[in-house]
Design an enzyme around this catalytic site. Structure first.
Site, mmCIF file in Angstrom:
data_model
loop_
_atom_site.group_PDB
_atom_site.id
_atom_site.type_symbol
_atom_site.label_atom_id
_atom_site.label_comp_id
_atom_site.label_asym_id
_atom_site.label_seq_id
_atom_site.Cartn_x
_atom_site.Cartn_y
_atom_site.Cartn_z
ATOM 1 N N GLY A 44 46.141 36.309 45.408
ATOM 2 C CA GLY A 44 45.550 37.532 45.925
ATOM 3 C C GLY A 44 45.119 37.300 47.359
ATOM 4 O O GLY A 44 44.801 36.178 47.749
ATOM 5 N N CYS A 96 39.062 30.571 46.137
ATOM 6 C CA CYS A 96 39.318 31.559 47.185
ATOM 7 C C CYS A 96 39.954 30.868 48.382
ATOM 8 O O CYS A 96 39.511 29.784 48.777
ATOM 9 C CB CYS A 96 37.996 32.212 47.586
ATOM 10 S SG CYS A 96 38.158 33.460 48.861
ATOM 11 N N LEU A 97 40.968 31.494 48.969
ATOM 12 C CA LEU A 97 41.620 30.917 50.142
ATOM 13 C C LEU A 97 40.667 30.799 51.321
ATOM 14 O O LEU A 97 40.853 29.940 52.177
ATOM 15 C CB LEU A 97 42.841 31.753 50.537
ATOM 16 C CG LEU A 97 43.977 31.805 49.515
ATOM 17 C CD1 LEU A 97 45.083 32.740 49.990
ATOM 18 C CD2 LEU A 97 44.527 30.415 49.228
ATOM 19 N N HIS A 138 38.061 40.262 42.190
ATOM 20 C CA HIS A 138 37.844 39.251 43.234
ATOM 21 C C HIS A 138 38.283 39.803 44.598
ATOM 22 O O HIS A 138 37.552 39.708 45.587
ATOM 23 C CB HIS A 138 38.610 37.969 42.884
ATOM 24 C CG HIS A 138 38.489 36.892 43.910
ATOM 25 N ND1 HIS A 138 37.696 35.782 43.726
ATOM 26 C CD2 HIS A 138 39.056 36.750 45.131
ATOM 27 C CE1 HIS A 138 37.782 35.008 44.799
ATOM 28 N NE2 HIS A 138 38.607 35.566 45.660
ATOM 29 N N GLU A 139 39.476 40.372 44.654
ATOM 30 C CA GLU A 139 39.994 40.895 45.923
ATOM 31 C C GLU A 139 39.215 42.132 46.370
ATOM 32 O O GLU A 139 38.946 42.313 47.559
ATOM 33 C CB GLU A 139 41.492 41.196 45.826
ATOM 34 C CG GLU A 139 42.362 39.988 45.534
ATOM 35 C CD GLU A 139 42.109 38.793 46.446
ATOM 36 O OE1 GLU A 139 41.831 39.012 47.653
ATOM 37 O OE2 GLU A 139 42.174 37.659 45.978
ATOM 38 N N HIS A 142 36.197 41.348 48.301
ATOM 39 C CA HIS A 142 36.446 41.028 49.711
ATOM 40 C C HIS A 142 36.335 42.264 50.597
ATOM 41 O O HIS A 142 35.786 42.188 51.696
ATOM 42 C CB HIS A 142 37.823 40.396 49.912
ATOM 43 C CG HIS A 142 37.862 38.933 49.665
ATOM 44 N ND1 HIS A 142 37.139 38.031 50.405
ATOM 45 C CD2 HIS A 142 38.554 38.199 48.752
ATOM 46 C CE1 HIS A 142 37.377 36.803 49.969
ATOM 47 N NE2 HIS A 142 38.235 36.876 48.962
#
Length: 184
Positions: A44, A96-97, A138-139, A142
């Site tokens: 994601g 998370c990236l 999660h996304e 953001h």
């Protein structure tokens, strides 16, 4: 085009993203986001993670071959709105990236209903559950200016404080390009 990933500590990750004007051509940006996400081995990616404070995120669970429920789960969400979250909250280890090399258990509701536009600006309203719901939540966080570490108890956050500070300074090993807000 592969974008660098914005790291923890950058203000763009903490602001509520702005709606995108309906009809805006997002085809190239979405392609670039998929390329960026795949290059970083993610499932994601939200626009704020590449420095763009707009309400757009993508998901691709098809890369998780051991998760058959995600075999067809690849889509873009434009101007999404979670209408409802329901079901029992369940814990799952998230990463998370923008916060590399940290994984922690986060409790989230099992189901959600979301309204959004697809890549062709068609309005959609869908329900998701399980891992699909979790990835979306999660996304979605953001674009609302939230990060998974915000859900952790105070003690756990304090224990991670040094690692998070290092990430914001760029003192982190990744196999993808990053933008660290405090890198000197």
């Amino acid at each position: 085009m592969i974008y660098p990933i914005v790291m923890y500590g950058d203000p763009v990750l903490r602001q509520r993203a702005k709606d995108i004007e309906q009809g805006t051509d997002l085809k190239q940006l979405i392609e670039d986001m998929y390329e960026t996400m795949h290059g970083a081995s993610g499932i994601g990616l939200a626009a704020p993670q590449i420095g763009k404070a707009i309400r757009l995120f993508i998901v691709d669970g098809t890369v998780l071959e051991d998760e058959p429920t995600l075999a067809d789960f690849k889509k873009a969400f434009i101007n999404p709105l979670i209408v409802e979250e329901s079901g029992e909250a369940w814990e799952y280890e998230e990463g998370c990236l923008s916060i590399p090399n940290i994984r922690e258990k986060v409790a989230r509701k099992a189901k959600l209903k979301i309204r959004y536009f697809d890549e062709q600006w068609n309005p959609r309203e869908e329900e998701f559950d399980g891992l699909k719901a979790r990835i979306i939540q999660h996304e979605y966080d953001h674009i609302e200016g939230k990060l998974f570490v915000d859900y952790l108890p105070g003690l756990k956050k304090r224990l991670l404080k040094g690692k998070l500070a290092d990430i914001s300074k760029g003192k982190v090993d990744t196999d993808y390009r990053i933008i660290a807000p405090l890198k000197k």
